[in-house]
Design a protein around this motif. Structure first.
Motif, PDB file in Angstrom:
ATOM      1  N   ARG A 183      39.829 -30.570  96.454  1.00  0.00           N
ATOM      2  CA  ARG A 183      41.238 -30.266  96.246  1.00  0.00           C
ATOM      3  C   ARG A 183      42.057 -31.443  96.761  1.00  0.00           C
ATOM      4  O   ARG A 183      41.678 -32.100  97.721  1.00  0.00           O
ATOM      5  CB  ARG A 183      41.618 -28.989  96.986  1.00  0.00           C
ATOM      6  CG  ARG A 183      42.987 -28.440  96.606  1.00  0.00           C
ATOM      7  CD  ARG A 183      43.227 -27.105  97.299  1.00  0.00           C
ATOM      8  NE  ARG A 183      44.469 -26.512  96.861  1.00  0.00           N
ATOM      9  CZ  ARG A 183      44.564 -25.682  95.842  1.00  0.00           C
ATOM     10  NH1 ARG A 183      43.492 -25.366  95.153  1.00  0.00           N
ATOM     11  NH2 ARG A 183      45.723 -25.154  95.497  1.00  0.00           N
ATOM     12  N   PHE A 184      43.203 -31.696  96.125  1.00  0.00           N
ATOM     13  CA  PHE A 184      44.071 -32.775  96.537  1.00  0.00           C
ATOM     14  C   PHE A 184      45.280 -32.212  97.266  1.00  0.00           C
ATOM     15  O   PHE A 184      45.954 -31.311  96.776  1.00  0.00           O
ATOM     16  CB  PHE A 184      44.525 -33.595  95.325  1.00  0.00           C
ATOM     17  CG  PHE A 184      43.418 -34.361  94.663  1.00  0.00           C
ATOM     18  CD1 PHE A 184      42.929 -35.521  95.229  1.00  0.00           C
ATOM     19  CD2 PHE A 184      42.857 -33.907  93.477  1.00  0.00           C
ATOM     20  CE1 PHE A 184      41.905 -36.233  94.623  1.00  0.00           C
ATOM     21  CE2 PHE A 184      41.834 -34.612  92.862  1.00  0.00           C
ATOM     22  CZ  PHE A 184      41.357 -35.779  93.438  1.00  0.00           C
ATOM     23  N   LEU A 185      45.564 -32.748  98.447  1.00  0.00           N
ATOM     24  CA  LEU A 185      46.714 -32.317  99.228  1.00  0.00           C
ATOM     25  C   LEU A 185      48.004 -32.496  98.451  1.00  0.00           C
ATOM     26  O   LEU A 185      48.925 -31.671  98.532  1.00  0.00           O
ATOM     27  CB  LEU A 185      46.758 -33.110 100.536  1.00  0.00           C
ATOM     28  CG  LEU A 185      47.921 -32.816 101.484  1.00  0.00           C
ATOM     29  CD1 LEU A 185      47.846 -31.387 101.995  1.00  0.00           C
ATOM     30  CD2 LEU A 185      47.910 -33.806 102.648  1.00  0.00           C
ATOM     31  N   SER A 186      48.087 -33.555  97.672  1.00  0.00           N
ATOM     32  CA  SER A 186      49.313 -33.849  96.925  1.00  0.00           C
ATOM     33  C   SER A 186      49.672 -32.747  95.938  1.00  0.00           C
ATOM     34  O   SER A 186      50.851 -32.544  95.632  1.00  0.00           O
ATOM     35  CB  SER A 186      49.164 -35.177  96.179  1.00  0.00           C
ATOM     36  OG  SER A 186      48.017 -35.167  95.347  1.00  0.00           O
ATOM     37  N   LEU A 187      48.677 -32.016  95.459  1.00  0.00           N
ATOM     38  CA  LEU A 187      48.951 -30.946  94.507  1.00  0.00           C
ATOM     39  C   LEU A 187      49.687 -29.797  95.188  1.00  0.00           C
ATOM     40  O   LEU A 187      50.638 -29.236  94.638  1.00  0.00           O
ATOM     41  CB  LEU A 187      47.647 -30.451  93.883  1.00  0.00           C
ATOM     42  CG  LEU A 187      46.755 -31.531  93.259  1.00  0.00           C
ATOM     43  CD1 LEU A 187      45.544 -30.899  92.590  1.00  0.00           C
ATOM     44  CD2 LEU A 187      47.540 -32.376  92.263  1.00  0.00           C
ATOM     45  N   ASP A 188      49.247 -29.430  96.397  1.00  0.00           N
ATOM     46  CA  ASP A 188      49.935 -28.375  97.147  1.00  0.00           C
ATOM     47  C   ASP A 188      51.333 -28.826  97.562  1.00  0.00           C
ATOM     48  O   ASP A 188      52.272 -28.020  97.586  1.00  0.00           O
ATOM     49  CB  ASP A 188      49.130 -27.990  98.387  1.00  0.00           C
ATOM     50  CG  ASP A 188      47.916 -27.133  98.053  1.00  0.00           C
ATOM     51  OD1 ASP A 188      47.996 -26.354  97.084  1.00  0.00           O
ATOM     52  OD2 ASP A 188      46.886 -27.248  98.743  1.00  0.00           O
ATOM     53  N   VAL A 196      45.730 -32.997  83.562  1.00  0.00           N
ATOM     54  CA  VAL A 196      45.985 -33.962  84.637  1.00  0.00           C
ATOM     55  C   VAL A 196      44.997 -33.753  85.776  1.00  0.00           C
ATOM     56  O   VAL A 196      44.459 -34.715  86.339  1.00  0.00           O
ATOM     57  CB  VAL A 196      47.440 -33.835  85.142  1.00  0.00           C
ATOM     58  CG1 VAL A 196      47.597 -34.515  86.501  1.00  0.00           C
ATOM     59  CG2 VAL A 196      48.390 -34.475  84.159  1.00  0.00           C
ATOM     60  N   SER A 197      44.740 -32.506  86.111  1.00  0.00           N
ATOM     61  CA  SER A 197      43.782 -32.208  87.175  1.00  0.00           C
ATOM     62  C   SER A 197      42.391 -32.722  86.817  1.00  0.00           C
ATOM     63  O   SER A 197      41.678 -33.287  87.656  1.00  0.00           O
ATOM     64  CB  SER A 197      43.738 -30.699  87.425  1.00  0.00           C
ATOM     65  OG  SER A 197      42.911 -30.389  88.512  1.00  0.00           O
ATOM     66  N   VAL A 205      47.258 -27.296  87.000  1.00  0.00           N
ATOM     67  CA  VAL A 205      46.550 -28.230  87.878  1.00  0.00           C
ATOM     68  C   VAL A 205      45.592 -27.474  88.798  1.00  0.00           C
ATOM     69  O   VAL A 205      44.420 -27.849  88.962  1.00  0.00           O
ATOM     70  CB  VAL A 205      47.561 -29.045  88.717  1.00  0.00           C
ATOM     71  CG1 VAL A 205      46.829 -29.850  89.789  1.00  0.00           C
ATOM     72  CG2 VAL A 205      48.365 -29.991  87.821  1.00  0.00           C
ATOM     73  N   ALA A 206      46.083 -26.394  89.394  1.00  0.00           N
ATOM     74  CA  ALA A 206      45.275 -25.642  90.362  1.00  0.00           C
ATOM     75  C   ALA A 206      44.089 -24.943  89.704  1.00  0.00           C
ATOM     76  O   ALA A 206      43.066 -24.707  90.359  1.00  0.00           O
ATOM     77  CB  ALA A 206      46.153 -24.614  91.078  1.00  0.00           C
ATOM     78  N   MET A 207      44.201 -24.607  88.425  1.00  0.00           N
ATOM     79  CA  MET A 207      43.140 -23.868  87.749  1.00  0.00           C
ATOM     80  C   MET A 207      41.826 -24.626  87.736  1.00  0.00           C
ATOM     81  O   MET A 207      40.756 -24.035  87.866  1.00  0.00           O
ATOM     82  CB  MET A 207      43.564 -23.538  86.312  1.00  0.00           C
ATOM     83  CG  MET A 207      44.571 -22.407  86.231  1.00  0.00           C
ATOM     84  SD  MET A 207      45.298 -22.278  84.581  1.00  0.00           S
ATOM     85  CE  MET A 207      43.828 -22.086  83.604  1.00  0.00           C
ATOM     86  N   ARG A 208      41.901 -25.928  87.577  1.00  0.00           N
ATOM     87  CA  ARG A 208      40.682 -26.739  87.536  1.00  0.00           C
ATOM     88  C   ARG A 208      39.883 -26.567  88.826  1.00  0.00           C
ATOM     89  O   ARG A 208      38.652 -26.456  88.805  1.00  0.00           O
ATOM     90  CB  ARG A 208      41.049 -28.209  87.317  1.00  0.00           C
ATOM     91  CG  ARG A 208      39.854 -29.160  87.280  1.00  0.00           C
ATOM     92  CD  ARG A 208      39.013 -28.951  86.053  1.00  0.00           C
ATOM     93  NE  ARG A 208      37.792 -29.759  86.098  1.00  0.00           N
ATOM     94  CZ  ARG A 208      36.827 -29.666  85.206  1.00  0.00           C
ATOM     95  NH1 ARG A 208      36.925 -28.807  84.204  1.00  0.00           N
ATOM     96  NH2 ARG A 208      35.747 -30.431  85.304  1.00  0.00           N
TER      97      ARG A 208
END
Length: 369
Positions: free
Chosen positions: A4-9, A214-215, A59-62
């Motif tokens: 998981r990428f912190l930038s997404l949250d 994008v994810s 994005v989060a779904m991936r």
């Protein structure tokens, strides 16, 4: 490789904070123009907020499906359908609590959370059943199909008009006027038109699908230990240019969620996620993380809290005015003035919601649906 990428949250938290801010002005008559939605065709920064949140859902779904090895098993199918149903139920709870004036005859079937639910459901099944290399073609097909549907099924010459577009026609046919949003005023008359209509959920699915893609791209770049910044900046710029060109024949319109609107928002989000990913994952800069993580890691809870508070403040009466109006006129307007007071009220509202969410974040309580 990171799971998981912190930038997404962080970006989801920024989006949530923005959503609460623009939804809760102290006084709509005295609100700065960038904090209002475009009346019809056109674009303001406020119009970017909801599509960005929906983009982040994709994005989060991936990452969420990684646990299931991206396989559509019966368990995953049931999980998708349950989450879709729960989002609908949460929506109705938020907007009709405590149900003292609830009436099915005026129940608004569709809204922000139902749109998220339907987009999540559609993109989930799509991405788990269709090879990733075909997703771009499917996305393009969705956008062109929606353009054709609006053009051929709206009134001739008025297919982009608020009263004669295909989105409104389908909603009126399926649900009836009493179940639609009535906040749009044309020539002094409130008109039944739902900006989260069923048909316009089709391009909203495209917005969510862009987030998933994008994810997927970020994941592939991380595997190869490559920076995603330049590619995302470049593709973001391309999407924005295409959107502006398409706008000449298919106007950018948030309430219809037109295809040009989808591309414009996706382009901006490509650039934002690219910059944040570079800043936080590559440069490892973490300024202001906690504030946005409180919202970003508990987004449904934050949205629900904000709407419940706003609705209850609007319902509770003080001296023949709502509690929200009373707070504006007796606290914020005397101190900050009309426009700045309206903005100060919105900022204070965000901070109140954040404080409540911080308690949940500190106790590691997260609303998962």
């Amino acid at each position: 490789m990171k799971t998981r990428f912190l930038s997404l949250d962080i970006l989801r938290g920024i989006t949530l904070a923005g959503m609460i801010l623009v939804n809760n002005a102290g006084n709509w008559q005295f609100t700065y123009a960038p904090l209002l939605h475009a009346e019809w065709n056109g674009f303001t920064p406020t119009d970017l907020v909801f599509p960005s949140f929906l983009f982040m859902v994709g994005v989060a779904m991936r990452f969420s499906f990684k646990t299931f090895n991206y396989q559509l098993t019966p368990a995953v199918r049931n999980k998708i359908l349950k989450r879709t149903l729960y989002l609908f139920l949460i929506n109705y709870f938020i907007f009709y609590f405590p149900f003292t004036h609830f009436s099915f005859e005026t129940l608004r079937f569709l809204n922000v959370l139902p749109r998220i639910a339907l987009s999540f459901c559609a993109v989930s099944f799509l991405t788990l059943k269709v090879p990733s290399k075909r997703l771009t073609w499917i996305n393009a097909g969705i956008l062109f199909s929606f353009w054709a549907i609006l053009y051929f099924f709206g009134d001739a010459g008025l297919w982009m008009d608020i009263s004669s577009n295909a989105v409104r026609k389908l909603d009126l046919f399926l649900f009836g006027e009493s179940h639609l949003y009535h906040g749009n005023v044309v020539n002094g008359i409130a008109i039944a038109f739902d900006p989260e209509g069923l048909l316009s959920t089709l391009p909203a699915i495209s917005t969510c699908l862009f987030g998933y893609q994008v994810s997927l791209f970020l994941e592939n770049q991380a595997k190869e230990n490559k920076s995603a910044l330049l590619s995302l900046l470049g593709w973001g710029a391309v999407l924005i240019v295409v959107a502006l060109i398409w706008d000449q024949v298919f106007p950018i319109n948030k309430k219809l969620w037109t295809s040009s609107f989808v591309l414009l928002c996706a382009g901006i989000d490509f650039i934002l996620i690219g910059l944040l990913n570079w800043w936080m994952e590559t440069k490892e800069r973490h300024f202001g993380n906690t504030f946005f993580l409180v919202f970003g890691t508990n987004s449904i809870l934050a949205y629900g809290i904000s709407e419940v508070i706003a609705i209850q403040l609007g319902n509770y009466q003080i001296q023949d005015m709502s509690a929200s109006e009373w707070l504006y006129w007796h606290l914020f307007e005397p101190i900050f003035g009309k426009y700045n007071g309206s903005l100060a009220y919105a900022i204070a509202f965000v901070l109140v919601c954040w404080s409540i969410c911080w308690v949940f974040w500190k106790k590691k309580i997260f609303l998962k649906v």
